[in-house]
Design a protein around this motif. Structure first.
Motif, PDB file in Angstrom:
ATOM      1  N   ALA A 205       0.823  -1.205   0.000  1.00  0.00           N
ATOM      2  CA  ALA A 205       0.000   0.000   0.000  1.00  0.00           C
ATOM      3  C   ALA A 205       0.863   1.264   0.000  1.00  0.00           C
ATOM      4  N   ARG A 206       2.117   1.145   0.418  1.00  0.00           N
ATOM      5  CA  ARG A 206       3.005   2.305   0.480  1.00  0.00           C
ATOM      6  C   ARG A 206       4.002   2.342  -0.672  1.00  0.00           C
ATOM      7  N   GLN A 207       3.851   1.438  -1.630  1.00  0.00           N
ATOM      8  CA  GLN A 207       4.744   1.405  -2.792  1.00  0.00           C
ATOM      9  C   GLN A 207       4.183   2.348  -3.863  1.00  0.00           C
ATOM     10  N   THR A 208       4.433   3.622  -3.656  1.00  0.00           N
ATOM     11  CA  THR A 208       3.788   4.690  -4.407  1.00  0.00           C
ATOM     12  C   THR A 208       4.600   5.113  -5.636  1.00  0.00           C
ATOM     13  N   PRO A 209       3.963   5.837  -6.578  1.00  0.00           N
ATOM     14  CA  PRO A 209       4.705   6.396  -7.717  1.00  0.00           C
ATOM     15  C   PRO A 209       5.837   7.322  -7.276  1.00  0.00           C
ATOM     16  N   GLU A 210       5.643   8.028  -6.166  1.00  0.00           N
ATOM     17  CA  GLU A 210       6.695   8.929  -5.681  1.00  0.00           C
ATOM     18  C   GLU A 210       7.950   8.142  -5.285  1.00  0.00           C
ATOM     19  N   ARG A 211       7.764   6.976  -4.683  1.00  0.00           N
ATOM     20  CA  ARG A 211       8.918   6.150  -4.312  1.00  0.00           C
ATOM     21  C   ARG A 211       9.577   5.557  -5.555  1.00  0.00           C
ATOM     22  N   LEU A 212       8.793   5.210  -6.554  1.00  0.00           N
ATOM     23  CA  LEU A 212       9.349   4.738  -7.824  1.00  0.00           C
ATOM     24  C   LEU A 212      10.236   5.813  -8.452  1.00  0.00           C
ATOM     25  N   ILE A 213       9.758   7.032  -8.482  1.00  0.00           N
ATOM     26  CA  ILE A 213      10.544   8.141  -9.047  1.00  0.00           C
ATOM     27  C   ILE A 213      11.823   8.344  -8.234  1.00  0.00           C
ATOM     28  N   ALA A 214      11.723   8.215  -6.921  1.00  0.00           N
ATOM     29  CA  ALA A 214      12.906   8.370  -6.076  1.00  0.00           C
ATOM     30  C   ALA A 214      13.949   7.301  -6.390  1.00  0.00           C
ATOM     31  N   ARG A 215      13.511   6.064  -6.646  1.00  0.00           N
ATOM     32  CA  ARG A 215      14.464   5.003  -7.003  1.00  0.00           C
ATOM     33  C   ARG A 215      15.129   5.312  -8.336  1.00  0.00           C
ATOM     34  N   LYS A 216      14.356   5.797  -9.294  1.00  0.00           N
ATOM     35  CA  LYS A 216      14.948   6.181 -10.581  1.00  0.00           C
ATOM     36  C   LYS A 216      15.997   7.275 -10.383  1.00  0.00           C
ATOM     37  N   ASP A 217      15.666   8.279  -9.593  1.00  0.00           N
ATOM     38  CA  ASP A 217      16.607   9.378  -9.343  1.00  0.00           C
ATOM     39  C   ASP A 217      17.865   8.876  -8.641  1.00  0.00           C
ATOM     40  N   LEU A 218      17.686   7.947  -7.710  1.00  0.00           N
ATOM     41  CA  LEU A 218      18.823   7.418  -6.964  1.00  0.00           C
ATOM     42  C   LEU A 218      19.743   6.623  -7.886  1.00  0.00           C
ATOM     43  N   VAL A 219      19.177   5.786  -8.724  1.00  0.00           N
ATOM     44  CA  VAL A 219      19.990   5.000  -9.651  1.00  0.00           C
ATOM     45  C   VAL A 219      20.710   5.918 -10.628  1.00  0.00           C
ATOM     46  N   ASP A 220      20.022   6.920 -11.156  1.00  0.00           N
ATOM     47  CA  ASP A 220      20.665   7.877 -12.064  1.00  0.00           C
ATOM     48  C   ASP A 220      21.862   8.549 -11.396  1.00  0.00           C
ATOM     49  N   ALA A 221      21.693   8.982 -10.161  1.00  0.00           N
ATOM     50  CA  ALA A 221      22.765   9.666  -9.447  1.00  0.00           C
ATOM     51  C   ALA A 221      23.954   8.742  -9.206  1.00  0.00           C
ATOM     52  N   LEU A 222      23.678   7.475  -8.892  1.00  0.00           N
ATOM     53  CA  LEU A 222      24.765   6.518  -8.671  1.00  0.00           C
ATOM     54  C   LEU A 222      25.525   6.259  -9.971  1.00  0.00           C
ATOM     55  N   GLU A 223      24.808   6.160 -11.074  1.00  0.00           N
ATOM     56  CA  GLU A 223      25.485   5.936 -12.357  1.00  0.00           C
ATOM     57  C   GLU A 223      26.334   7.142 -12.756  1.00  0.00           C
ATOM     58  N   GLN A 224      25.899   8.317 -12.376  1.00  0.00           N
ATOM     59  CA  GLN A 224      26.646   9.537 -12.711  1.00  0.00           C
ATOM     60  C   GLN A 224      27.744   9.852 -11.701  1.00  0.00           C
ATOM     61  N   GLY A 225      27.807   9.099 -10.610  1.00  0.00           N
ATOM     62  CA  GLY A 225      28.852   9.313  -9.619  1.00  0.00           C
ATOM     63  C   GLY A 225      28.674  10.571  -8.800  1.00  0.00           C
ATOM     64  N   ARG A 226      27.427  10.957  -8.532  1.00  0.00           N
ATOM     65  CA  ARG A 226      27.170  12.210  -7.837  1.00  0.00           C
ATOM     66  C   ARG A 226      27.134  12.044  -6.313  1.00  0.00           C
ATOM     67  N   THR A 227      28.135  11.372  -5.761  1.00  0.00           N
ATOM     68  CA  THR A 227      28.246  11.265  -4.315  1.00  0.00           C
ATOM     69  C   THR A 227      29.672  11.601  -3.906  1.00  0.00           C
ATOM     70  N   ARG A 228      29.856  11.838  -2.609  1.00  0.00           N
ATOM     71  CA  ARG A 228      31.201  12.149  -2.115  1.00  0.00           C
ATOM     72  C   ARG A 228      32.137  10.945  -2.207  1.00  0.00           C
ATOM     73  N   LEU A 229      31.583   9.745  -2.467  1.00  0.00           N
ATOM     74  CA  LEU A 229      32.442   8.575  -2.651  1.00  0.00           C
ATOM     75  C   LEU A 229      33.165   8.603  -3.980  1.00  0.00           C
ATOM     76  N   ALA A 230      32.722   9.430  -4.909  1.00  0.00           N
ATOM     77  CA  ALA A 230      33.377   9.617  -6.213  1.00  0.00           C
ATOM     78  C   ALA A 230      33.500   8.300  -6.975  1.00  0.00           C
ATOM     79  N   LEU A 231      32.433   7.522  -6.951  1.00  0.00           N
ATOM     80  CA  LEU A 231      32.385   6.256  -7.673  1.00  0.00           C
ATOM     81  C   LEU A 231      31.186   6.258  -8.610  1.00  0.00           C
ATOM     82  N   ARG A 232      31.366   5.676  -9.780  1.00  0.00           N
ATOM     83  CA  ARG A 232      30.281   5.568 -10.757  1.00  0.00           C
ATOM     84  C   ARG A 232      29.845   4.111 -10.858  1.00  0.00           C
ATOM     85  N   LEU A 233      28.557   3.901 -10.771  1.00  0.00           N
ATOM     86  CA  LEU A 233      28.002   2.563 -10.870  1.00  0.00           C
ATOM     87  C   LEU A 233      27.785   2.206 -12.339  1.00  0.00           C
TER      88      LEU A 233
END
Length: 290
Positions: A205-233
């Motif tokens: 019941a809590r698996q909302t479209p907003e959480r889906l969008i957040a997962r997409k944004d998180l994966v995009d950021a990890l692939e682009q290496g946008r964290t202080r860990l400076a690693l690209r997925l």
């Protein structure tokens, strides 16, 4: 005329080329909620996801850890208890002895000990905390509900010890460590990129479209290496789709732990700050407060 001395070069640490793991752990795995293992390889600043595995029993996961000859893993479970709690309860104040004692307790006994400890404390300060909880934003490792991390410690650390893993900061370094376990916390990296946005829920019941969008944004950021860990997925299209589609977030959490292990692999001393409490341990990539 004498020639110049050759430059002094230091060989990379033994763990620099180990295969990487990220583990989203469960203290009671099942077909619906298995232990998820993300397997990966680092090349410079790029971390390739090699595969995702699911283990439906603790025994099966423990056997797999022991049978896999070499790995450096980030595990989403606490490796230690708060020193304040341990001293108050009169438990062993040396990590290996404490873990032996803790493993000998039942979950009911653990709940009773910790509940009594909390009941004797004032509102707002019920739980004892480790030094890493503040910097990492993690739950206290004595918490037995929502999430039951105390039971995750109880179930998980014995499996790591049985596999012959080295837990840096908590036990002496062996001559040639081929299985190295680090405490990871996916929420630390996720919050850096998403703030307070939620990206997962076990309850349908809590698996909302907003959480889906957040997962997409998180994966995009990890692939682009946008964290202080400076690693690209590095992901395949199918892997990216699978991470986004998993509304529980378990597979994505395993990948976040994988990246924390990859960061530690590049660091001197595996990134542990000086002065880590050898009873409590540390969450990898958390920054020690000045």
């Amino acid at each position: 005329m004498s020639s110049a001395a050759p430059p002094v070069t230091s060989s990379p640490p033994a763990w620099a080329q180990l295969p990487l793991l990220g583990v989203d752990f469960s203290s009671a795995p099942s077909r619906r909620k298995p232990v998820i293992v993300a397997r990966g390889t680092r090349a410079g600043a790029a971390v390739r996801l090699d595969g995702l595995d699911a283990h439906e029993t603790l025994a099966g996961f423990g056997d797999w850890l022991a049978a896999t000859p070499a790995w450096l893993g980030g595990f989403d479970l606490p490796f230690g208890l708060p020193r304040e709690l341990v001293l108050q309860l009169g438990w062993p104040a040396e990590w290996a002895a404490l873990m032996d004692h803790y493993a000998g307790l039942t979950r009911e006994q653990i709940r009773a000990h910790f509940s009594a400890f909390c009941d004797a404390r004032p509102v707002g300060g019920k739980f004892a905390h480790r030094a890493c909880d503040g910097p990492a934003g993690s739950s206290p490792s004595m918490k037995w509900v929502n999430p039951p991390v105390a039971f995750m410690l109880h179930a998980g650390v014995p499996l790591l010890r049985a596999a012959g893993a080295w837990l840096p900061g908590l036990m002496p370094q062996p001559q040639a460590a081929q299985r190295i376990a680090l405490e990871a916390y996916p929420g630390l990296l996720a919050r850096e990129l998403l703030g307070n946005r939620s990206y997962k829920a076990d309850d349908k019941a809590r698996q909302t479209p907003e959480r889906l969008i957040a997962r997409k944004d998180l994966v995009d950021a990890l692939e682009q290496g946008r964290t202080r860990l400076a690693l690209r997925l590095r992901l395949s299209h199918a892997q990216r789709d699978a991470l986004v589609a998993d509304a529980s977030g378990d597979r994505l959490d395993a990948v976040l732990c994988l990246l924390q292990a990859a960061w530690a692999q590049q660091q001197a001393g595996l990134g542990l700050p000086a002065g880590v409490d050898p009873l409590e341990g540390w969450i990898t990539s958390a920054v020690l407060a000045g």
